[in-house]
Design a protein around this motif. Structure first.
Motif, PDB file in Angstrom:
ATOM      1  N   TYR A   7       0.828  -1.197   0.000  1.00 23.52           N
ATOM      2  CA  TYR A   7       0.000   0.000   0.000  1.00 23.52           C
ATOM      3  C   TYR A   7       0.863   1.246   0.000  1.00 23.52           C
ATOM      4  N   LYS A   8       2.035   1.143   0.643  1.00 24.78           N
ATOM      5  CA  LYS A   8       2.892   2.317   0.764  1.00 24.78           C
ATOM      6  C   LYS A   8       3.405   2.747  -0.599  1.00 24.78           C
ATOM      7  N   THR A   9       3.865   1.803  -1.425  1.00 20.94           N
ATOM      8  CA  THR A   9       4.413   2.200  -2.724  1.00 20.94           C
ATOM      9  C   THR A   9       3.316   2.782  -3.603  1.00 20.94           C
ATOM     10  N   GLU A  10       2.115   2.188  -3.530  1.00 23.02           N
ATOM     11  CA  GLU A  10       0.984   2.761  -4.304  1.00 23.02           C
ATOM     12  C   GLU A  10       0.718   4.171  -3.873  1.00 23.02           C
ATOM     13  N   ALA A  11       0.681   4.374  -2.555  1.00 24.04           N
ATOM     14  CA  ALA A  11       0.326   5.689  -2.023  1.00 24.04           C
ATOM     15  C   ALA A  11       1.389   6.714  -2.363  1.00 24.04           C
ATOM     16  N   LEU A  12       2.666   6.322  -2.289  1.00 20.55           N
ATOM     17  CA  LEU A  12       3.717   7.291  -2.583  1.00 20.55           C
ATOM     18  C   LEU A  12       3.703   7.675  -4.051  1.00 20.55           C
ATOM     19  N   SER A  13       3.287   6.759  -4.933  1.00 17.19           N
ATOM     20  CA  SER A  13       3.208   7.145  -6.336  1.00 17.19           C
ATOM     21  C   SER A  13       2.073   8.127  -6.535  1.00 17.19           C
ATOM     22  N   ARG A  14       1.031   8.063  -5.660  1.00 17.36           N
ATOM     23  CA  ARG A  14      -0.064   9.042  -5.742  1.00 17.36           C
ATOM     24  C   ARG A  14       0.383  10.410  -5.289  1.00 17.36           C
ATOM     25  N   GLU A  15       1.400  10.420  -4.427  1.00 13.55           N
ATOM     26  CA  GLU A  15       1.826  11.678  -3.817  1.00 13.55           C
ATOM     27  C   GLU A  15       2.435  12.600  -4.855  1.00 13.55           C
ATOM     28  N   LYS A  16       3.079  12.021  -5.900  1.00 11.33           N
ATOM     29  CA  LYS A  16       3.750  12.858  -6.890  1.00 11.33           C
ATOM     30  C   LYS A  16       2.705  13.646  -7.650  1.00 11.33           C
ATOM     31  N   SER A  17       2.820  14.957  -7.592  1.00 14.24           N
ATOM     32  CA  SER A  17       1.816  15.753  -8.283  1.00 14.24           C
ATOM     33  C   SER A  17       2.175  15.836  -9.761  1.00 14.24           C
ATOM     34  N   PRO A  18       1.170  15.958 -10.635  1.00 14.73           N
ATOM     35  CA  PRO A  18       1.463  16.030 -12.070  1.00 14.73           C
ATOM     36  C   PRO A  18       2.143  17.333 -12.457  1.00 14.73           C
ATOM     37  N   VAL A  19       2.193  18.282 -11.532  1.00 13.26           N
ATOM     38  CA  VAL A  19       2.823  19.562 -11.845  1.00 13.26           C
ATOM     39  C   VAL A  19       4.264  19.517 -11.386  1.00 13.26           C
ATOM     40  N   GLN A  20       5.178  19.951 -12.249  1.00 12.02           N
ATOM     41  CA  GLN A  20       6.593  19.936 -11.870  1.00 12.02           C
ATOM     42  C   GLN A  20       6.913  21.122 -10.988  1.00 12.02           C
ATOM     43  N   THR A  21       7.708  20.881  -9.954  1.00 11.15           N
ATOM     44  CA  THR A  21       8.073  22.017  -9.104  1.00 11.15           C
ATOM     45  C   THR A  21       9.181  22.813  -9.785  1.00 11.15           C
ATOM     46  N   GLN A  22       9.303  24.046  -9.384  1.00  7.53           N
ATOM     47  CA  GLN A  22      10.318  24.916  -9.991  1.00  7.53           C
ATOM     48  C   GLN A  22      11.707  24.494  -9.574  1.00  7.53           C
ATOM     49  N   LEU A  23      12.685  24.973 -10.273  1.00  3.04           N
ATOM     50  CA  LEU A  23      14.071  24.714  -9.921  1.00  3.04           C
ATOM     51  C   LEU A  23      14.372  25.393  -8.608  1.00  3.04           C
ATOM     52  N   LYS A  24      15.168  24.709  -7.788  1.00  7.65           N
ATOM     53  CA  LYS A  24      15.495  25.304  -6.491  1.00  7.65           C
ATOM     54  C   LYS A  24      16.994  25.254  -6.269  1.00  7.65           C
ATOM     55  N   GLY A  25      17.461  26.122  -5.432  1.00  9.86           N
ATOM     56  CA  GLY A  25      18.842  26.036  -4.921  1.00  9.86           C
ATOM     57  C   GLY A  25      19.882  26.064  -6.010  1.00  9.86           C
ATOM     58  N   ASN A  26      20.728  25.039  -6.001  1.00 10.11           N
ATOM     59  CA  ASN A  26      21.840  24.989  -6.931  1.00 10.11           C
ATOM     60  C   ASN A  26      21.365  24.932  -8.379  1.00 10.11           C
ATOM     61  N   GLU A  27      20.302  24.169  -8.588  1.00  6.98           N
ATOM     62  CA  GLU A  27      19.772  24.073  -9.958  1.00  6.98           C
ATOM     63  C   GLU A  27      19.355  25.440 -10.462  1.00  6.98           C
ATOM     64  N   LEU A  28      18.749  26.207  -9.560  1.00  5.79           N
ATOM     65  CA  LEU A  28      18.298  27.544  -9.945  1.00  5.79           C
ATOM     66  C   LEU A  28      19.478  28.414 -10.321  1.00  5.79           C
ATOM     67  N   ARG A  29      20.535  28.321  -9.507  1.00  2.87           N
ATOM     68  CA  ARG A  29      21.721  29.145  -9.759  1.00  2.87           C
ATOM     69  C   ARG A  29      22.315  28.815 -11.117  1.00  2.87           C
ATOM     70  N   LEU A  30      22.428  27.492 -11.390  1.00  3.52           N
ATOM     71  CA  LEU A  30      23.019  27.081 -12.669  1.00  3.52           C
ATOM     72  C   LEU A  30      22.154  27.518 -13.843  1.00  3.52           C
ATOM     73  N   ALA A  31      20.830  27.386 -13.657  1.00  4.81           N
ATOM     74  CA  ALA A  31      19.925  27.765 -14.753  1.00  4.81           C
ATOM     75  C   ALA A  31      20.030  29.256 -15.032  1.00  4.81           C
ATOM     76  N   LEU A  32      20.134  30.036 -13.967  1.00  2.00           N
ATOM     77  CA  LEU A  32      20.257  31.484 -14.163  1.00  2.00           C
ATOM     78  C   LEU A  32      21.560  31.828 -14.851  1.00  2.00           C
ATOM     79  N   GLN A  33      22.634  31.111 -14.481  1.00  2.00           N
ATOM     80  CA  GLN A  33      23.926  31.366 -15.121  1.00  2.00           C
ATOM     81  C   GLN A  33      23.843  31.068 -16.613  1.00  2.00           C
ATOM     82  N   ASN A  34      23.171  29.950 -16.926  1.00  2.00           N
ATOM     83  CA  ASN A  34      23.024  29.593 -18.341  1.00  2.00           C
ATOM     84  C   ASN A  34      22.286  30.664 -19.112  1.00  2.00           C
ATOM     85  N   LEU A  35      21.196  31.138 -18.495  1.00  2.00           N
ATOM     86  CA  LEU A  35      20.397  32.179 -19.145  1.00  2.00           C
ATOM     87  C   LEU A  35      21.235  33.419 -19.393  1.00  2.00           C
TER      88      LEU A  35
END
Lengths: 87, 200
Positions: A40-68
């Motif tokens: 039941y736990k694995t089923e439930a955790l797969s439900r937890e993932k929302s279909p919307v992607q979260t924004q870049l955070k932290g280091n990823e954000l910094r790298l993305a901004l540098q690229n831009l």
């Protein structure tokens, strides 16, 4: 929401700490999902993932901004130069 | 500021136009009459198509005598756990305490805290642990319970519950910011509710 019902009624502790009901409810749901038995736990955790992607955070954000920024510089260079045919 | 107060306080309470519960209003129509008439005028030979209104079920009216069974709709975001199930009683974990709902209960909206909801039907009792949610009890003995997670009690793993309880008890004492304290408190509430659901 700064004012509670009747401006003076007790607010729940999570509201006083600045959390919204949706956040509170999602935290409760995640805690319950983590306490389930195995299949039941694995089923439930797969439900937890929302279909919307979260924004870049932290280091990823910094790298993305540098690229831009780098792309931005390249673009402005190309605009100044007369070599528009590249694009 | 309170000049109108005396007038407003002594005005008659029950006047036509004062708000009534949605379940007291006359049953809403199920077919779109003006659409059907207009269609028949222009295209009398073909049957008019159904409009969304005709697919909707009319809201059941409030019966004049208390019904014998409570109709429960217990829904989750991903599934409908119970749909229009007729039961004798449900006990829901409202924030104000355990609330028993019988047929003919006064119309109520209750916020639920993490806890056990038990559905009593004849001699059987089905229990679910819900993470949090709301219960809407209508005047016509229909109860809508909504929750984000609802699990039967045998799907809960007691060792994770104990671990979580110990972890959050420690976090509550070591939390610094308001938000951390609130999260730790939520963890404590949920895990102690899970614990009492398993033992109680």
């Amino acid at each position: 929401m700064a004012s509670a019902a009747g401006s003076g009624a007790a607010v729940p502790f999570w509201r006083a700490a600045g959390m919204t009901y949706i956040t509170y409810s999602n935290i409760c749901a995640n805690l319950v999902r983590n306490c389930l038995k195995e299949p039941y736990k694995t089923e439930a955790l797969s439900r937890e993932k929302s279909p919307v992607q979260t924004q870049l955070k932290g280091n990823e954000l910094r790298l993305a901004l540098q690229n831009l920024q780098m792309e931005g510089n390249l673009f402005s260079l190309l605009k100044l130069s007369s070599v528009w045919s590249v694009w | 500021m309170f000049r109108q107060a005396t007038r407003l306080l002594v005005r008659p309470i029950s006047r036509t136009g004062s708000r009534r519960f949605s379940t007291d209003l006359p049953v809403a129509e199920t077919a779109d009459e003006s659409f059907v008439e207009a269609w028949k005028k222009v295209i009398p030979n073909i049957e008019p198509p159904k409009t969304p209104l005709s697919f909707m079920q009319p809201r059941p009216a409030t019966p004049s005598s208390i019904p014998s069974k409570l109709t429960v709709n217990f829904v989750l975001p991903y599934a409908s756990e119970l749909s229009k199930k007729e039961v004798d009683m449900i006990i829901i974990p409202a924030t104000t305490g355990q609330m028993g709902v019988l047929p003919g209960h006064v119309a109520t909206i209750a916020e639920l805290k993490p806890g056990v909801i038990s559905v009593h039907e004849g001699n059987e009792v089905t229990k679910y642990f819900i993470s949090s949610g709301f219960a809407f009890i209508h005047a016509n003995s229909i109860a809508d319970v909504i929750a984000i997670e609802a699990v039967p009690l045998d799907q809960i793993d007691s060792s994770s519950v104990q671990k979580g309880l110990a972890e959050f008890t420690q976090k509550v004492s070591s939390a610094s910011t308001d938000l951390e304290k609130a999260e730790a408190q939520i963890g404590m509430d949920v895990h102690s509710a899970l614990n009492s659901a398993l033992t109680g």
